[in-house]
Design a protein around this motif. Structure first.
Motif, mmCIF file in Angstrom:
data_model
loop_
_atom_site.group_PDB
_atom_site.id
_atom_site.type_symbol
_atom_site.label_atom_id
_atom_site.label_comp_id
_atom_site.label_asym_id
_atom_site.label_seq_id
_atom_site.Cartn_x
_atom_site.Cartn_y
_atom_site.Cartn_z
ATOM 1 N N LYS A 146 0.912 -1.151 -0.158
ATOM 2 C CA LYS A 146 -0.067 0.052 0.028
ATOM 3 C C LYS A 146 1.036 1.246 0.010
ATOM 4 N N ILE A 147 1.810 1.240 0.654
ATOM 5 C CA ILE A 147 2.724 2.395 0.879
ATOM 6 C C ILE A 147 3.545 2.544 -0.547
ATOM 7 N N LYS A 148 3.919 1.622 -1.036
ATOM 8 C CA LYS A 148 4.649 1.894 -2.498
ATOM 9 C C LYS A 148 3.684 2.211 -3.296
ATOM 10 N N ARG A 149 2.573 1.782 -3.396
ATOM 11 C CA ARG A 149 1.734 2.046 -4.460
ATOM 12 C C ARG A 149 1.018 3.457 -4.271
ATOM 13 N N GLU A 150 0.759 3.943 -3.103
ATOM 14 C CA GLU A 150 0.262 5.299 -2.849
ATOM 15 C C GLU A 150 1.364 6.230 -2.946
ATOM 16 N N ALA A 151 2.714 5.952 -2.557
ATOM 17 C CA ALA A 151 3.662 7.105 -2.925
ATOM 18 C C ALA A 151 4.088 7.043 -4.198
ATOM 19 N N ASP A 152 4.016 6.036 -5.150
ATOM 20 C CA ASP A 152 4.011 6.323 -6.422
ATOM 21 C C ASP A 152 5.057 7.060 -6.812
ATOM 22 N N VAL A 153 6.258 6.617 -6.655
ATOM 23 C CA VAL A 153 7.453 7.663 -7.055
ATOM 24 C C VAL A 153 7.504 7.916 -8.597
ATOM 25 N N PHE A 154 7.396 6.831 -9.150
ATOM 26 C CA PHE A 154 7.644 7.079 -10.626
ATOM 27 C C PHE A 154 6.732 8.267 -11.250
ATOM 28 N N ALA A 155 5.691 8.126 -10.664
ATOM 29 C CA ALA A 155 4.606 9.282 -10.933
ATOM 30 C C ALA A 155 5.012 10.547 -10.453
ATOM 31 N N GLN A 156 5.535 10.625 -9.379
ATOM 32 C CA GLN A 156 5.783 12.065 -8.742
ATOM 33 C C GLN A 156 7.112 12.490 -9.605
ATOM 34 N N TYR A 157 7.936 11.589 -10.056
ATOM 35 C CA TYR A 157 9.172 12.116 -10.796
ATOM 36 C C TYR A 157 9.008 11.370 -11.953
ATOM 37 N N LYS A 158 8.535 12.019 -12.826
ATOM 38 C CA LYS A 158 8.286 11.473 -14.076
ATOM 39 C C LYS A 158 9.695 11.412 -15.048
ATOM 40 N N ASN A 159 10.762 12.059 -14.602
ATOM 41 C CA ASN A 159 11.984 11.920 -15.654
ATOM 42 C C ASN A 159 13.020 10.973 -14.721
ATOM 43 N N VAL A 160 12.735 10.341 -13.782
ATOM 44 C CA VAL A 160 13.557 9.157 -13.171
ATOM 45 C C VAL A 160 12.976 8.079 -13.503
ATOM 46 N N ASN A 161 13.929 6.990 -13.871
ATOM 47 C CA ASN A 161 13.339 5.579 -14.490
ATOM 48 C C ASN A 161 14.220 4.449 -13.600
ATOM 49 N N ARG A 162 15.210 5.100 -13.051
ATOM 50 C CA ARG A 162 16.043 3.999 -12.325
ATOM 51 C C ARG A 162 16.302 4.354 -10.925
ATOM 52 N N ILE A 163 15.860 3.570 -9.817
ATOM 53 C CA ILE A 163 15.719 4.121 -8.403
ATOM 54 C C ILE A 163 16.498 3.093 -7.790
ATOM 55 N N LEU A 164 17.554 3.273 -6.604
ATOM 56 C CA LEU A 164 17.903 2.321 -5.795
ATOM 57 C C LEU A 164 17.132 2.304 -4.649
#
Length: 254
Positions: A146-164
């Motif tokens: 739920k946390i990962k889905r709602e945080a939705d980091v890739f939606a918040q940072y549209k120019n980021v494609n690869r995250i550690l």
């Protein structure tokens, strides 16, 4: 997942700038200026031969301290404890995890990492299987999803494609407050840059881990209060102890 690690005013000084997987030596002052005493330790990659030692370290310093584990008494359920251990150990296979080792060979802290891509599936097969089981560990898996889905980091940072993603960081209680956590995260940052990651991401379920990464410059992008997270009967799922009031997601752009 995250740990209940408290970072005080410890400091870490890197003395060498060798290649990625060479040892990095750090010093931390453990006494006052009038009576100076220092210890040294190395930040090194965790290898296959370290698997059982790291598993034992996690059982001793992470499993018993993690607020969600404590809230639902997860360790009292053997199958859930085994699932938790398998979950942690699964991240050793990626070659992107590190440990702090003292001069005497003792593990002082570990950090387990993963890399997320924009086109990854939301859940892997292990999570799907676990969620279908009637175990306490299922409650944690569902919350983290739920946390990962709602945080939705890739939606918040549209120019980021690869995250550690930092999955777990924990430190031997005898060395907490001495900069070990910072050293492990600094090493992880080096690795992230080497791997072309544009950001570091961490989910903090502990008040102390949230404060620690905040002091290291991470930005909070999501929070969820535990008293707002209830089951179908309107009951709190995680009745955590103070000061652990909620989960937060932090990021550090690189």
């Amino acid at each position: 997942m995250a740990t209940s690690i408290k970072i005080d005013n410890g400091f870490a000084i890197k003395l060498s700038s060798n290649q990625l997987f060479q040892k990095k030596i750090y010093y931390s002052n453990i006494m006052d200026e009038a009576n100076v005493a220092k210890f040294s330790y190395s930040i090194v990659p965790i290898t296959a031969k370290d698997k059982h030692t790291v598993a034992a370290f996690l059982r001793k310093f992470f499993f018993r301290d993690e607020p969600l584990n404590v809230a639902i008494q997860l360790l009292e359920e053997t199958d859930s404890a085994a699932k938790l251990e398998n979950y942690c150990i699964s991240y050793l296979q990626y070659g992107m995890t590190f440990m702090a080792v003292s001069q005497t060979g003792d593990i002082m802290g570990v950090i387990l990492n993963n890399i997320m891509h924009r086109d990854d599936e939301e859940e892997d097969e292990e999570d799907d299987e676990t969620c279908n089981e009637n175990l306490k560990f299922k409650d944690i898996v569902v919350l983290l999803d739920k946390i990962k889905r709602e945080a939705d980091v890739f939606a918040q940072y549209k120019n980021v494609n690869r995250i550690l993603e930092i999955k777990i960081v924990t430190v031997n209680e005898a060395y907490r407050g001495q900069g070990v956590c910072k050293a492990l995260i600094d090493k992880t940052k080096e690795y992230a840059l080497e791997m072309g990651c544009q950001m570091i991401y961490v989910e903090c379920t502990s008040h102390y881990s949230a404060k620690a990464v905040e002091r290291l410059g991470f930005q909070c992008i999501y929070s969820l209060a535990y008293n707002d997270y209830v089951n179908e009967h309107g009951e709190m799922v995680f009745k955590t102890q103070s000061p652990h009031r909620g989960a937060k997601v932090f990021v550090l752009p690189l």
